[in-house]
Design a protein around this motif. Sequence first.
Motif, mmCIF file in Angstrom:
data_model
loop_
_atom_site.group_PDB
_atom_site.id
_atom_site.type_symbol
_atom_site.label_atom_id
_atom_site.label_comp_id
_atom_site.label_asym_id
_atom_site.label_seq_id
_atom_site.Cartn_x
_atom_site.Cartn_y
_atom_site.Cartn_z
ATOM 1 N N ALA B 153 3.562 -1.073 -3.380
ATOM 2 C CA ALA B 153 2.945 -1.792 -2.261
ATOM 3 C C ALA B 153 1.451 -1.974 -2.507
ATOM 4 O O ALA B 153 0.883 -3.032 -2.233
ATOM 5 N N LEU B 154 0.816 -0.931 -3.057
ATOM 6 C CA LEU B 154 -0.610 -1.031 -3.349
ATOM 7 C C LEU B 154 -0.857 -2.080 -4.441
ATOM 8 O O LEU B 154 -1.774 -2.898 -4.322
ATOM 9 N N ALA B 155 -0.016 -2.062 -5.477
ATOM 10 C CA ALA B 155 -0.177 -3.048 -6.559
ATOM 11 C C ALA B 155 -0.006 -4.465 -6.004
ATOM 12 O O ALA B 155 -0.757 -5.379 -6.368
ATOM 13 N N ALA B 156 0.973 -4.644 -5.103
ATOM 14 C CA ALA B 156 1.196 -5.967 -4.509
ATOM 15 C C ALA B 156 -0.005 -6.376 -3.657
ATOM 16 O O ALA B 156 -0.472 -7.526 -3.709
ATOM 17 N N ALA B 157 -0.540 -5.426 -2.892
ATOM 18 C CA ALA B 157 -1.692 -5.733 -2.034
ATOM 19 C C ALA B 157 -2.909 -6.086 -2.887
ATOM 20 O O ALA B 157 -3.655 -7.023 -2.561
ATOM 21 N N LEU B 158 -3.100 -5.360 -3.982
ATOM 22 C CA LEU B 158 -4.222 -5.661 -4.877
ATOM 23 C C LEU B 158 -4.048 -7.031 -5.537
ATOM 24 O O LEU B 158 -4.997 -7.793 -5.693
ATOM 25 N N THR B 159 -2.805 -7.335 -5.911
ATOM 26 C CA THR B 159 -2.520 -8.642 -6.512
ATOM 27 C C THR B 159 -2.946 -9.750 -5.563
ATOM 28 O O THR B 159 -3.646 -10.688 -5.946
ATOM 29 N N HIS B 160 -2.532 -9.617 -4.295
ATOM 30 C CA HIS B 160 -2.881 -10.646 -3.318
ATOM 31 C C HIS B 160 -4.382 -10.673 -3.070
ATOM 32 O O HIS B 160 -4.971 -11.728 -2.916
ATOM 33 N N TRP B 161 -4.979 -9.482 -3.069
ATOM 34 C CA TRP B 161 -6.418 -9.408 -2.821
ATOM 35 C C TRP B 161 -7.180 -10.174 -3.898
ATOM 36 O O TRP B 161 -8.025 -11.026 -3.592
ATOM 37 N N TYR B 162 -6.848 -9.905 -5.149
ATOM 38 C CA TYR B 162 -7.570 -10.589 -6.229
ATOM 39 C C TYR B 162 -7.212 -12.075 -6.292
ATOM 40 O O TYR B 162 -8.056 -12.915 -6.565
ATOM 41 N N LEU B 163 -5.934 -12.380 -6.017
ATOM 42 C CA LEU B 163 -5.528 -13.796 -6.039
ATOM 43 C C LEU B 163 -6.237 -14.606 -4.965
ATOM 44 O O LEU B 163 -6.509 -15.790 -5.135
ATOM 45 N N THR B 164 -6.510 -13.977 -3.829
ATOM 46 C CA THR B 164 -7.069 -14.745 -2.723
ATOM 47 C C THR B 164 -8.582 -14.640 -2.640
ATOM 48 O O THR B 164 -9.196 -15.279 -1.809
ATOM 49 N N ARG B 165 -9.193 -13.822 -3.506
ATOM 50 C CA ARG B 165 -10.643 -13.673 -3.330
ATOM 51 C C ARG B 165 -11.470 -13.897 -4.579
ATOM 52 O O ARG B 165 -12.691 -13.894 -4.503
ATOM 53 N N THR B 166 -10.861 -14.114 -5.730
ATOM 54 C CA THR B 166 -11.685 -14.127 -6.934
ATOM 55 C C THR B 166 -12.205 -15.495 -7.368
ATOM 56 O O THR B 166 -13.328 -15.603 -7.794
ATOM 57 N N ALA B 167 -11.386 -16.519 -7.254
ATOM 58 C CA ALA B 167 -11.815 -17.796 -7.830
ATOM 59 C C ALA B 167 -13.096 -18.281 -7.152
ATOM 60 O O ALA B 167 -13.196 -18.301 -5.936
ATOM 61 N N SER B 168 -14.072 -18.672 -7.931
ATOM 62 C CA SER B 168 -15.387 -19.014 -7.388
ATOM 63 C C SER B 168 -15.298 -20.076 -6.298
ATOM 64 O O SER B 168 -15.884 -19.937 -5.237
ATOM 65 N N ALA B 169 -14.547 -21.111 -6.575
ATOM 66 C CA ALA B 169 -14.505 -22.231 -5.638
ATOM 67 C C ALA B 169 -13.821 -21.854 -4.333
ATOM 68 O O ALA B 169 -13.959 -22.520 -3.332
ATOM 69 N N ILE B 170 -13.060 -20.775 -4.372
ATOM 70 C CA ILE B 170 -12.225 -20.459 -3.234
ATOM 71 C C ILE B 170 -12.874 -19.402 -2.366
ATOM 72 O O ILE B 170 -12.470 -19.186 -1.236
ATOM 73 N N ASP B 171 -13.894 -18.718 -2.879
ATOM 74 C CA ASP B 171 -14.502 -17.625 -2.136
ATOM 75 C C ASP B 171 -14.881 -18.035 -0.733
ATOM 76 O O ASP B 171 -14.732 -17.276 0.204
ATOM 77 N N ARG B 172 -15.364 -19.247 -0.621
ATOM 78 C CA ARG B 172 -15.839 -19.729 0.671
ATOM 79 C C ARG B 172 -14.746 -19.724 1.723
ATOM 80 O O ARG B 172 -15.015 -19.595 2.896
#
Lengths: 248, 249
Positions: B153-172
């Motif tokens: 569950a933690l690995a899945a949550a981290l996956t989503h966290w990085y997927l939804t917060r890392t890309a520069s254009a998407i941070d906003r």
Amino acid sequence: MPREQQLSQIFLDVADTLVADFDIIEFLQRFTENCARLLGVDAAGILLADEEGHLRLLAASDENTRLLEVFATQHEQGPCVDCYHSGLTRLDIDLTDPDTTHAWPQFATAAQKIGYTTTNAFPLRLRESVIGALGLFQNVPAPLGEEDLLLAQALADMATIGILQQRTLAHSEVERSQLQYALTSRIILEQVKGILAERWGTSVDDAFTALRAYARSHHHRLTQLALDITTGRFDTAHIPRPAPPAQQ
Amino acid sequence: MIQAESVISDQMAEAIRLLDDAPWTGGVDEAIEAALTALDVAGLAVTLATPETGMEPVVCSGEAARRFEDLQFTVGEGPGVDALRSGTLVLVADLTEERAGCWPLLRGEVLGLRLRSVFCFPMTLGAIRIGVLSAIRPTASRLTWQQLDDALALAAALTHWYLTRTASAIDRTGPLPLTQSLGHAEIHQATGMVSVQLRLPLAQALQALRAHAYGQSRPVTDLAHDIVTRRLRLPSTGDDTPPSVTDKD
């Protein structure tokens, strides 16, 4: 094909899960097709619980995206969810009954929309636990006979065996790992359906049919082939492109 | 008594809540610290796979975890490397008893660390491989089923966290819950289609899908349905920022 012969084929398929060159999704797709045929129902699907206890579809007798969505609505609600939590079989659920539509509005609506009137759910049992459910759908209400009920539960148990590849009876951590990989495989397959549909200008359903036919005839494992497509290691030009959709 | 498996512990639920509530990387550190107790491990590490630098440890709790991550990505072999490559869990109850030929370089070096068992969880979404979560213990041991579920569950949550917060254009666009939508086949199908249309790796295609849904205030499942049925095609962003995560190994 007579019933005994169909059953023998299922046993052979399950035995095949013991060999190394085995693909869980491919196995379960054939398995659910056979389930539907043997039990005389219109659709069958295998749902597996993820680490948070949400049910996710692994395979269905028909890869039509609309059917996949019916199963997807059972993420948190529906007879398969009840069956998973209680460990009890849920039989002859009338999808047109207001009580049903009230209890599971999204599920009942999605199922009715593609013509199903009745559904049944059987637990996937692993020792004292339940790891998922086998869902069955019917276009016309026709209660399963006593023999069919026994057979359906036996088939659900065989699906569990196939998913866990019985050779690793030992460890809960190995079992957990295999359950997890099965869920990952399913997502890879959907991603590749999209890639192929876009490259070929076809529907995702047609793209999948072409992919599966190619994997079967060339003895590729479906998940590995799908993964190789996503990384570019496999050139999709090798796969015969499905006919473009007829212009309406 | 027959009952459903797979319910994460209260402690892990709390750790994941810390992650979900925090918009910036501080939340990852807090979640990892909280998860140590839930998993009863001495160290946890998150290593991301990037096309530019290969494997890069981004969060390590505990000195042993940091040294172990550095070590395996220096020698280029180990359970974390295998987990990322194969997309499957790699669970080693006792590093000193591994089969011969398995990570010879790593095992030669690891003797100096306070470390006997290591458990690696790939951070994946289908063919998208983001990185790996590793947990270590100083003594030979196994994880219980509960701890396995918690770690997954933690690995899945981290996956989503990085997927939804890392890309520069998407941070906003900020965080946007994806978890509830991932059971829908069309999200993944649309991701594949967008990756071909915009010539993006799958991870970035999913981010583009998310960002567009967010921009239009629509559920991502609706948008995915329109893409799969070809009612909608995402516009090319013209953004040639190099991808920050990869779906290749």
